[in-house]
Design a protein around this motif. Structure first.
Motif, short mmCIF file in Angstrom:
data_model
loop_
_atom_site.label_atom_id
_atom_site.label_comp_id
_atom_site.label_asym_id
_atom_site.label_seq_id
_atom_site.Cartn_x
_atom_site.Cartn_y
_atom_site.Cartn_z
N TYR A 293 18.26 112.14 12.25
CA TYR A 293 19.38 112.39 11.35
C TYR A 293 20.51 111.37 11.56
CZ TYR A 293 17.26 116.86 10.18
OH TYR A 293 16.40 117.84 9.73
N LYS A 294 20.29 110.46 12.49
CA LYS A 294 21.33 109.46 12.77
C LYS A 294 20.65 108.09 12.92
CE LYS A 294 25.30 108.70 15.81
NZ LYS A 294 26.05 109.23 16.98
N LEU A 295 21.13 107.13 12.18
CA LEU A 295 20.56 105.79 12.21
C LEU A 295 21.63 104.77 12.60
CD1 LEU A 295 18.48 105.76 8.88
CD2 LEU A 295 17.72 106.43 11.17
N SER A 296 21.15 103.62 13.00
CA SER A 296 22.04 102.49 13.24
C SER A 296 21.31 101.23 12.77
CB SER A 296 22.39 102.38 14.73
OG SER A 296 21.25 101.96 15.47
N PHE B 236 16.02 102.13 15.55
CA PHE B 236 16.86 103.23 15.06
C PHE B 236 17.30 102.97 13.62
CE2 PHE B 236 17.20 103.16 19.60
CZ PHE B 236 17.08 104.49 19.96
N ALA C 11 18.18 102.07 7.21
CA ALA C 11 19.62 101.99 7.45
C ALA C 11 20.30 101.05 6.46
CB ALA C 11 19.89 101.53 8.88
#
Lengths: 116, 269
Positions: free
Chosen positions: A10-13, A18, A90
């Motif tokens: 639920y979190k990307l970079s 990621f 992303a």
């Protein structure tokens, strides 16, 4: 109705490893197309991140070679409760938290509603 | 059943702050690295001493912060700098946090003769029930790896090595005390030959988990039990959420500062 059954992250970079997430969902009815949108309040609003169309419309934008190995059923629709996976990158997102909506189009041509 | 979810794109690294005392002996030194968001368990933490030597260190991970004690036994006395860099859960790199710290020892900069002093600590509760008795452990520590300059730390070697070795479980190994209780803290000061000695400028300094000084107590002759033996009745801070405090005996033996620290975990029972 569309049900998102899993999201790998639920979190990307922008860091390698990621920078994408896998979204798995299914429909309780047969669908001929699906779409993952960022923001928006309906299937045709917001920003399209991923989509797939199995109805005849895609024959307009694909060569016969890409379709010839598929059965007619595969080309025509995805059966209900079959898991479908799309990938969101992303690079397609804006910084911060955003709502991602998933839609499906049934065999009568109606898109699923916002939120369900 | 939902046809939507929330997805976050995080492209900024966490901001971290490094907390450590302003000075230490050739001893274990408490360090805390705190981030402004959830951190990955990888922390690049090292110390560069006054001679430019680098020493890597590991402390325990607790979600948004890291905490633990790192060994300063092998560092050159003088000004050392601690560096830390962390990353968030999607590997965005943090800023590099740093903190300078004065390391006491035999050195031209500090002109200290710490190797001639030895501090042993005994922690007793108010009723006199022995909790940790480090002084009695002195005779059992014989290690070829210890050089004269490390004799200062012999007094607390048993407990501190336990804390340092069990990095992940270190906190659970700490002695736990009830908030608000009064504990009796005792210190034995000895010279290099093991003879009791009365130091000057004896202070008991208490730090919170971020190494902020929360109490500085001047220990006087009223707290003297006998030659080289001092005590202080300290009332622990009140509260309900478990937290860690550090306390420090500071004194000067023959004009040379000596520091010894220990960590307590306060709990609400």
């Amino acid at each position: 109705m569309i049900d998102v059954t899993s999201v790998s992250s639920y979190k990307l970079s922008n860091v390698n490893g990621f920078d994408s997430t896998l979204v798995t969902f299914e429909s309780d009815t047969d669908i001929t197309a699906w779409r993952i949108n960022r923001l928006g309040t309906s299937w045709d609003t917001g920003e399209v991140l991923e989509e797939e169309s199995l109805d005849w419309s895609r024959a307009l934008s694909n060569s016969w070679n890409s379709l010839k190995d598929l059965t007619w059923l595969e080309q025509a629709y995805i059966e209900a409760e079959v898991s479908i996976t799309g990938e969101i990158y992303a690079s397609e997102l804006q910084a911060g938290e955003q709502r991602i909506n998933v839609y499906g189009k049934d065999r009568s041509g109606s898109w699923s509603p916002y939120g369900g | 059943m939902n046809a939507y979810f929330f997805l976050e794109l995080d492209t900024t690294g966490p901001q971290i702050t490094l907390y450590a005392p302003d000075y230490t002996g050739l001893d274990y030194c408490p360090v805390r690295v705190e981030g402004d968001e959830l951190l990955d368990s990888t922390l690049d933490l090292y110390v560069v001493d006054s001679k430019g030597n680098r020493f890597d260190a590991i402390i325990s991970h607790y979600g948004t912060y890291f905490e633990g004690s790192i060994p300063f036994h092998s560092l050159a006395p003088g000004i050392a700098t601690i560096y830390a860099r962390a990353r968030d859960t999607v590997f965005n790199q943090s800023n590099v946090a740093e903190k300078t710290i004065l390391v006491y020892g035999q050195d031209e900069v500090t002109s200290l003769k710490i190797e001639t002093a030895e501090t042993a600590l005994v922690i007793l509760d108010k009723e006199g029930c022995l909790e940790i008795e480090l002084g009695k452990s002195l005779s059992f520590i014989e290690s070829d790896s210890l050089v004269p300059s490390t004799l200062l730390v012999i007094g607390t070697f048993p407990v501190l090595s336990q804390i340092g070795a069990a990095e992940i479980d270190a906190r659970s190994d700490l002695m736990q005390y009830q908030f608000g209780n009064t504990v009796k803290l005792e210190a034995y000061f000895k010279d290099f030959d093991g003879n009791p000695v009365d130091p000057s400028n004896i202070k008991l300094v208490v730090y919170d988990s971020k190494l902020n000084v929360i109490a500085t107590i001047q220990v006087t002759s009223e707290n003297r039990v006998e030659l080289g033996h001092y005590f202080y009745l300290y009332t622990l801070p009140s509260g309900t959420n478990p937290k860690v405090i550090h306390y420090e005996w500071y004194a000067e033996i023959h004009g040379s500062p000596t520091v010894k620290r220990e960590t307590l975990k306060l709990v609400f029972v």
